[in-house]
Structure formats: structure tokens, C-alpha cells
Design an enzyme around this catalytic site. Sequence first.
Site, PDB file in Angstrom:
ATOM      1  N   ASP A  74      -5.306  -0.133  -4.007  1.00 12.42           N
ATOM      2  CA  ASP A  74      -5.009  -0.467  -2.592  1.00 12.42           C
ATOM      3  C   ASP A  74      -4.995   0.795  -1.872  1.00 12.42           C
ATOM      4  OD1 ASP A  74      -3.849  -1.507  -0.159  1.00 12.42           O
ATOM      5  OD2 ASP A  74      -2.289  -2.468  -0.919  1.00 12.42           O
ATOM      6  N   ARG A 125       0.790 -14.396 -12.426  1.00 12.25           N
ATOM      7  CA  ARG A 125      -0.078 -13.581 -13.267  1.00 12.25           C
ATOM      8  C   ARG A 125      -0.972 -14.384 -14.111  1.00 12.25           C
ATOM      9  NH1 ARG A 125       1.791  -8.200 -12.601  1.00 12.25           N
ATOM     10  NH2 ARG A 125       4.028  -7.898 -12.217  1.00 12.25           N
TER      11      ARG A 125
HETATM   12  P1  5GP Z   1      -1.806   1.223  -4.372  1.00 11.81           P
HETATM   13  O1  5GP Z   1      -1.025   2.590  -4.977  1.00 11.81           O
HETATM   14  O2  5GP Z   1      -3.255   1.679  -4.821  1.00 11.81           O
HETATM   15  O3  5GP Z   1      -1.462   1.146  -2.701  1.00 11.81           O
HETATM   16  O4  5GP Z   1      -1.420   0.031  -4.995  1.00 11.81           O
HETATM   17  C1  5GP Z   1      -1.298  -0.053  -6.144  1.00 11.81           C
HETATM   18  C2  5GP Z   1      -0.390  -1.263  -6.599  1.00 11.81           C
HETATM   19  O5  5GP Z   1      -0.070  -2.154  -5.640  1.00 11.81           O
HETATM   20  C3  5GP Z   1      -1.184  -2.355  -7.589  1.00 11.81           C
HETATM   21  O6  5GP Z   1      -1.162  -1.616  -9.019  1.00 11.81           O
HETATM   22  C4  5GP Z   1      -0.412  -3.583  -7.329  1.00 11.81           C
HETATM   23  O7  5GP Z   1       0.461  -3.326  -8.463  1.00 11.81           O
HETATM   24  C5  5GP Z   1       0.129  -3.262  -5.920  1.00 11.81           C
HETATM   25  N1  5GP Z   1      -0.921  -4.215  -5.015  1.00 11.81           N
HETATM   26  C6  5GP Z   1      -1.749  -3.831  -4.179  1.00 11.81           C
HETATM   27  N2  5GP Z   1      -2.529  -4.689  -3.681  1.00 11.81           N
HETATM   28  C7  5GP Z   1      -2.045  -5.760  -3.961  1.00 11.81           C
HETATM   29  C8  5GP Z   1      -2.300  -6.993  -3.719  1.00 11.81           C
HETATM   30  O8  5GP Z   1      -3.062  -7.772  -3.039  1.00 11.81           O
HETATM   31  N3  5GP Z   1      -1.691  -8.075  -4.523  1.00 11.81           N
HETATM   32  C9  5GP Z   1      -0.512  -7.816  -5.482  1.00 11.81           C
HETATM   33  N4  5GP Z   1      -0.110  -8.729  -6.265  1.00 11.81           N
HETATM   34  N5  5GP Z   1      -0.234  -6.589  -5.949  1.00 11.81           N
HETATM   35  C10 5GP Z   1      -0.954  -5.394  -5.181  1.00 11.81           C
END
Ligand code: 5GP
Length: 178
Positions: free
Chosen positions: A106, A168
Site C-alpha cells: 500500500d 482471510r
Molecule cells: P503499507 O505498509 O504498504 O502501507 O501497508 C501494508 C499493510 O497494510 C499490508 O501488509 C496489509 O496488512 C495492510 N493493508 C494495506 N492495504 C490493505 C487492504 O486494502 N486490505 C487489507 N486487508 N489490508 C491492507
Amino acid sequence: MKETVILDKKFMEMISGDEINKRIEEMAKEINRDFKGKEVVFLGILNGAFLFTAELFKKIDLKARISFVKLASYEGTRSSGSVKELIGWNEDIKGKVIIVLEDIVDTGHTLERIIGELTIRNVAEIKVATLLFKPKAYTKKIPIDYIGFEIPNDFVVGFGLDYDGYGRNLPSVYTLIK
Ligand code: 5GP
């Protein structure tokens, strides 16, 4: 249109289980080709990446090992609140080729944290594979070498990803209906 309800929210199917499995097969083929003759350690990031990791790993025909790590929150002694710590290292990864397996990238904060930890452990080479990628949310420069699907900046569940711990086990990826 396939819909599902998790707790208080409605979701609709965005990527079917068949499409996901087909794409994972293609990703595995690419990795098998790119690392032919080399030894690789796959590093699955828990919890979300457990299904992606399992499906991909079954299709790898390299000399390969697998390990899992998890980013866990703990209350630090600092007043600034909770700090995330990477737990679960049990492989000697020094000098190894590592392929990090993420369920979703993300903003990229999580990925950056993991790459930082790998860098101080002196690995030989780091590659990143993610099932899902939100290009519009990504704020980092770290290259992502293998991407399953690019998706819009919306909340998704299924295929390992959860909403408050649930969802999940869904074999497809579902997106939140607003
Ligand atoms: P980042 O650190 O890249 O912002 O986000 C990473 C973590 O956020 C992912 O490993 C996941 O656990 C959570 N995450 C980000 N976007 C989503 C989403 O659309 N759905 C879910 N369930 N988790 C997300």
C-alpha cells in the site's frame, strides 16, 4: 456480481480465485526463470501473505527455503507509543538471495521496514514479490520486482487479507462496497 458480508461491511468480488491462481503460476514461472541454478530464500510476511506464499512456493522448482516473519506491535518504553518490531527470524540469511513475499503493498512503509532489516543482515540480493499493489498509495522508491495485480486505492479482503481478523479464507479478492 459476487458479494459477501464481513462483520458490518459489504464487499464485492474483484479478482476471482481462478485469476489469482493463474497469475501466481505466471509469477512462479518468472521467478524460476530469473533465478535458474541459484539458491533462494523466500521470506513470507505474516499474517496476510501466508496463502500467497504457500501457493507460489508450491510452484517453485529452484533450490529454495522458506521463512516467515511478522511485524508485531509492542509498547515501547518511549512515550511516543507503540513500535513495530520484526519477529520470527530463524534463518541465517547472510549472503543469501532473498525474495520478500507480501500480500499487498500500500504506502510501502512495511516493505521499507523489512528491506531495512534485510540490509543490515548483509544479504546478497533482495527482490520483492507482492500479490497486490496499490500504485496510487505507494510513497517509496523501493522497486517491486514481481506484481500480481495493480489495484485501485480501495480496501480489499480475501486470499489472506483480513477485515478485523476475518475474510482471510476467501479464495477471491473482494473490494469494499461504499
Ligand atoms: P503499507 O505498509 O504498504 O502501507 O501497508 C501494508 C499493510 O497494510 C499490508 O501488509 C496489509 O496488512 C495492510 N493493508 C494495506 N492495504 C490493505 C487492504 O486494502 N486490505 C487489507 N486487508 N489490508 C491492507
